[in-house]
Motif scaffolding. Sequence first.
Motif, short mmCIF file in Angstrom:
data_model
loop_
_atom_site.label_atom_id
_atom_site.label_comp_id
_atom_site.label_asym_id
_atom_site.label_seq_id
_atom_site.Cartn_x
_atom_site.Cartn_y
_atom_site.Cartn_z
N THR A 92 13.20 -8.47 8.01
CA THR A 92 12.60 -7.97 9.06
C THR A 92 12.06 -6.57 8.69
O THR A 92 11.08 -6.19 8.99
N GLU A 93 12.63 -5.71 7.57
CA GLU A 93 12.25 -4.60 7.26
C GLU A 93 11.02 -4.52 6.57
O GLU A 93 9.95 -3.89 6.74
N ALA A 94 10.86 -5.93 5.47
CA ALA A 94 9.68 -6.11 4.98
C ALA A 94 8.62 -6.52 5.82
O ALA A 94 7.33 -6.09 5.46
N ARG A 95 8.72 -7.04 6.62
CA ARG A 95 7.70 -7.65 7.65
C ARG A 95 6.98 -6.48 8.51
O ARG A 95 6.10 -6.21 8.56
N ARG A 96 7.98 -5.53 8.88
CA ARG A 96 7.57 -4.32 9.63
C ARG A 96 6.75 -3.27 8.98
O ARG A 96 5.75 -2.74 9.16
N ARG A 97 7.27 -3.27 7.50
CA ARG A 97 6.40 -2.56 6.47
C ARG A 97 4.87 -3.15 6.27
O ARG A 97 4.11 -2.21 6.25
N LEU A 98 4.85 -4.32 6.16
CA LEU A 98 3.78 -5.26 5.96
C LEU A 98 2.88 -5.04 7.45
O LEU A 98 1.69 -4.61 7.08
N ASP A 99 3.33 -5.19 8.78
CA ASP A 99 2.62 -5.02 9.78
C ASP A 99 2.02 -3.55 9.75
O ASP A 99 0.91 -3.23 10.15
N ALA A 100 2.75 -2.61 9.27
CA ALA A 100 2.52 -1.16 9.57
C ALA A 100 1.28 -1.06 8.44
O ALA A 100 0.29 -0.52 8.75
N ALA A 101 1.58 -1.40 7.27
CA ALA A 101 0.28 -1.38 6.31
C ALA A 101 -1.14 -1.94 6.81
O ALA A 101 -2.15 -1.66 6.50
N GLN A 102 -0.87 -3.37 7.30
CA GLN A 102 -2.17 -3.98 7.97
C GLN A 102 -2.58 -3.16 9.13
O GLN A 102 -3.93 -3.30 9.27
N GLY A 104 -2.68 0.12 8.97
CA GLY A 104 -3.17 1.46 8.39
C GLY A 104 -2.30 2.61 8.73
O GLY A 104 -2.73 3.63 8.72
N ARG A 105 -1.01 2.13 8.61
CA ARG A 105 0.24 3.17 8.91
C ARG A 105 0.76 3.04 7.68
O ARG A 105 1.24 2.01 6.93
N GLY A 106 1.96 4.26 7.41
CA GLY A 106 2.69 4.18 6.64
C GLY A 106 2.26 4.30 5.33
O GLY A 106 1.10 4.44 5.11
N PRO A 107 3.42 4.67 4.37
CA PRO A 107 2.90 5.14 2.93
C PRO A 107 2.19 3.80 2.14
O PRO A 107 2.48 2.68 2.39
N THR A 108 1.39 4.25 1.28
CA THR A 108 0.34 3.59 0.74
C THR A 108 1.17 3.33 -0.60
O THR A 108 2.10 3.93 -1.18
#
Length: 128
Positions: A92-102, A104-108
């Motif tokens: 769930t957390e991995a999916r949240r991080r992926l969604d954020a990156a897609q 354009g949000r969150g750490p790169t």
Amino acid sequence: MTLTYVIDGSRVTGLERFWEVIGEAVNGPGGYFGRNLDALADCLGGGMGTPDDGDFDFEWRDHAVSARALGHEETARWLRQGLERVHPSNRTEARRRLDAAQAGRGPTLFDLIVDVLRDGTPGGLRLL
């Protein structure tokens, strides 16, 4: 005297290329200095080409070029590749991080690598 390793940011075109560039910066052509964030942190601890006394730092030239190459698009690609290996309790957390990156949000990846280098390099990191 502090030994300075120079990361040529103009040569970083993605994550795989970053590993090659930092490996060469520390250990010469074909050199190894990590192939993932945990391995990078381990290499910074010594024994992988850095001075035994820990008197070294990094200078990341043309870091803005690297920041673009290791931005949200490359971060999303990296997270997608790792999604199938993530423990079910962390999906769930991995999916949240992926969604954020897609989005354009969150750490790169650039942000994550800079954090590892800043935390683990005795002499610090200079972004030029």
